[in-house]
Design a protein around this motif. Structure first.
Motif: not given
Length: 315
Positions: A152-153, A158-163, A206-209, A242-245
């Protein structure tokens, strides 16, 4: 990563591009960190397969690796015999006294540290344009990372962070409609340069689950919707994710398993707008067939029997 990216994917050098893609997807799906939280061995297999795929999916990179021009990490390999040929050159500036006639150019007087440092500096200058005027101004190296994101991200953004290995964090914006294997380029977010050299760039693959609910096909979303026998016969409105609900979808009277309904604009954002969601109906019988249902069907069949395998339309 293993020295042989083919081995990391369970393949040989004769593998086709499609073989490479299928092998990577199989390993990625089986070992994705989201499906195996805390399993370090699975995470290692996932990363190794990803690095191998990054190298081999590009035809030119694959050709260069097979030819020995780059290593398994994509780093340049010096041509065979380069160091020895360089040391034998009469004008070689990297020896303190020059090669001795009839002697070993790598013997006494050969300054290895200076030779390799100058070799790296010259290659950096040739490839980037830096270092020609000021030898101490070197560009920073590009860095590569892999980022696991949920289905879904990737679909919604989406916004995320990599350490990072040094403990710092890198902010990453996942664009709406991001695809599995897509690489994002973050300018100036790689290793810092030296002197006035610019920093390198960061490349995020990007690796999409995989999702248990949705399957992506291009910009379309495909789902399977189980319906009851009475909903199939009588029709009606039932909810579908759906991906939006969740939304309500109309089941037509006399629906069959395998029938596909299309929800316009409920897919993933692409270059030409949003795709659709395709809903494949699957009629599911009750877990237990009771006597009342049996008697009803037997009575109905006596006067309305039909053969769905005849190829003819049902009455």
């Amino acid at each position: 990563m293993t020295k042989d990216p083919y081995a990391a994917l369970g393949l040989t050098k004769t593998a086709t591009a499609e073989n490479i893609k299928k092998a990577y997807r199989k390993i990625a799906r089986a070992n994705h960190p989201d499906l195996h939280p805390g399993d370090l061995a699975a995470e290692a297999r996932f990363k190794e397969a990803g690095s191998a795929y990054d190298l081999l999916k590009d035809p030119e990179q694959r050709r260069r690796f097979d030819a020995g021009e780059i290593d398994a990490k994509g780093a340049e390999q010096a041509p065979r015999g380069y160091y020895r040929d360089e040391a034998r050159r009469p004008e070689n500036p990297y020896t303190q006294s020059g090669p001795r006639p009839g002697g070993d150019p790598f013997g006494e007087g050969f300054n290895a540290d200076e030779f390799f440092a100058n070799f790296a500096r010259n290659r950096s200058a040739d490839q980037s344009g830096f270092g020609r005027g000021t030898p101490n101004d070197w560009p920073g190296q590009d860095t590569k990372y892999r980022l696991a994101v949920s289905f879904l991200d990737a679909a919604l953004g989406a916004k995320t962070r990599i350490t990072l290995p040094d403990g710092n964090a890198l902010e990453v914006t996942i664009p709406e409609g991001a695809r599995d294997g897509q690489t994002l380029r973050l300018r100036g977010k790689g290793a810092p340069g030296r002197g006035a050299g610019r920093p390198g760039d960061a490349y995020i693959t990007i690796d999409v689950a995989p999702s248990p609910d949705f399957e992506r096909e291009g910009d379309d979303i495909a789902v399977v919707l189980p319906i009851s026998i009475d909903e199939a016969i009588l029709g009606g409105k039932v909810p579908v994710n759906t991906i939006n609900g969740a939304v309500n979808v109309t089941i037509p009277v006399g629906a069959s398993s395998g029938q596909v309904l299309r929800l316009k604009g409920r897919g993933v954002k692409g270059r030409s707008g949003k795709g659709d969601q395709r809903v494949t109906l699957r009629v599911v019988l009750p877990a237990k067939i009771d006597d009342e249902l049996k008697r009803f069907i037997e009575g109905w069949r006596a006067n309305h029997a039909y053969n769905p395998r005849s190829g003819k339309e049902t009455p």
